[in-house]
Motif scaffolding. Structure first.
Motif, short mmCIF file in Angstrom:
data_model
loop_
_atom_site.label_atom_id
_atom_site.label_comp_id
_atom_site.label_asym_id
_atom_site.label_seq_id
_atom_site.Cartn_x
_atom_site.Cartn_y
_atom_site.Cartn_z
N GLN A 5 -67.02 30.19 -25.11
CA GLN A 5 -65.88 31.07 -24.32
C GLN A 5 -64.66 29.78 -24.38
O GLN A 5 -65.52 28.72 -24.47
N HIS A 6 -63.49 30.59 -24.19
CA HIS A 6 -62.51 30.05 -23.33
C HIS A 6 -61.88 29.88 -21.89
O HIS A 6 -61.71 31.08 -21.52
N ALA A 7 -61.90 28.95 -21.44
CA ALA A 7 -61.23 29.26 -20.17
C ALA A 7 -59.31 28.77 -20.46
O ALA A 7 -59.21 27.39 -20.09
N VAL A 8 -59.21 29.49 -19.42
CA VAL A 8 -57.15 29.14 -19.01
C VAL A 8 -57.44 28.51 -18.03
O VAL A 8 -57.44 29.55 -17.09
N SER A 9 -56.63 27.22 -17.10
CA SER A 9 -55.92 26.63 -15.91
C SER A 9 -55.40 26.77 -16.31
O SER A 9 -54.16 26.39 -17.07
N HIS A 10 -54.40 26.75 -14.34
CA HIS A 10 -53.20 26.30 -14.71
C HIS A 10 -53.58 25.03 -13.72
O HIS A 10 -54.57 25.36 -12.83
N ILE A 11 -52.89 23.72 -13.98
CA ILE A 11 -52.68 22.29 -13.54
C ILE A 11 -51.65 21.93 -12.29
O ILE A 11 -50.42 22.35 -12.76
N ASN A 12 -52.18 22.53 -11.60
CA ASN A 12 -51.03 21.98 -10.37
C ASN A 12 -50.72 20.06 -10.36
O ASN A 12 -51.12 19.83 -9.95
N ILE A 13 -49.13 19.97 -10.92
CA ILE A 13 -49.35 19.03 -10.90
C ILE A 13 -48.98 17.45 -9.78
O ILE A 13 -49.70 16.52 -9.26
N ALA A 14 -48.14 18.44 -9.14
CA ALA A 14 -47.94 17.06 -7.58
C ALA A 14 -49.01 17.84 -6.87
O ALA A 14 -49.38 16.64 -6.26
N GLU A 15 -50.20 18.47 -6.70
CA GLU A 15 -51.62 18.54 -6.10
C GLU A 15 -51.80 16.86 -6.66
O GLU A 15 -52.92 16.38 -6.74
N ALA A 16 -52.62 17.10 -8.26
CA ALA A 16 -53.53 16.39 -9.06
C ALA A 16 -52.60 15.24 -8.65
O ALA A 16 -53.93 14.45 -8.32
N HIS A 17 -51.41 14.40 -8.56
CA HIS A 17 -50.75 13.21 -8.61
C HIS A 17 -51.30 13.30 -6.80
O HIS A 17 -51.31 11.28 -7.05
N SER A 18 -51.64 13.64 -6.42
CA SER A 18 -51.65 13.16 -4.95
C SER A 18 -53.52 12.93 -4.12
O SER A 18 -53.16 12.76 -3.21
N LEU A 19 -54.01 13.30 -5.15
CA LEU A 19 -55.22 12.95 -5.14
C LEU A 19 -55.54 11.51 -5.20
O LEU A 19 -55.41 10.55 -5.95
N THR A 20 -56.79 11.40 -4.28
CA THR A 20 -57.53 9.31 -4.25
C THR A 20 -57.96 9.60 -5.88
O THR A 20 -58.53 10.24 -6.10
N ASP A 21 -57.99 8.17 -5.89
CA ASP A 21 -59.22 7.73 -7.08
C ASP A 21 -60.27 8.36 -6.78
O ASP A 21 -61.17 9.38 -8.02
N LEU A 22 -61.12 8.23 -5.16
CA LEU A 22 -62.36 9.24 -5.32
C LEU A 22 -62.35 10.34 -5.07
O LEU A 22 -63.38 10.95 -5.92
N GLU A 23 -61.28 10.85 -4.46
CA GLU A 23 -61.27 12.49 -4.67
C GLU A 23 -61.12 13.26 -6.56
O GLU A 23 -61.98 14.01 -7.44
N VAL A 24 -60.84 12.29 -6.94
CA VAL A 24 -60.15 12.80 -8.55
C VAL A 24 -62.56 12.14 -9.48
O VAL A 24 -62.74 12.97 -9.70
N CYS A 25 -62.73 11.46 -8.65
CA CYS A 25 -64.77 10.53 -9.39
C CYS A 25 -65.34 12.19 -9.21
O CYS A 25 -65.97 12.53 -9.10
N GLU A 26 -65.19 12.31 -7.29
CA GLU A 26 -65.76 13.95 -6.86
C GLU A 26 -65.48 15.11 -7.65
O GLU A 26 -66.46 15.76 -7.45
N ARG A 27 -64.36 14.81 -8.32
CA ARG A 27 -63.85 16.48 -8.70
C ARG A 27 -64.84 16.59 -10.14
O ARG A 27 -65.18 17.55 -10.64
#
Length: 61
Positions: A5-27
């Motif tokens: 199956q395929h999933a289409v996602s929306h990426i909130n660029i502003a939110e993505a750039h505001s994440l810390t390195d730790l938050e990125v790894c946790e996600r």
């Protein structure tokens, strides 16, 4: 082609750039196992400069 199956996602660029390195790894680890170094980073392990740069390279992709 019913075996995937395929999933289409929306990426909130502003939110993505505001994440810390730790938050990125946790996600990332919610979906994938990650690397040994990113696992160490999340657990608060001590990383030397070369290890930290390797983690940072993964996070900045």
């Amino acid at each position: 082609m019913g075996n995937h199956q395929h999933a289409v996602s929306h990426i909130n660029i502003a939110e993505a750039h505001s994440l810390t390195d730790l938050e990125v790894c946790e996600r990332w680890h919610k979906v994938y196992k990650g690397t040994l170094l990113t696992q160490m980073f999340i657990k608060g392990g001590s990383l030397d400069e070369a290890q930290w740069l390797a983690v940072k390279e993964k996070v900045d992709l």
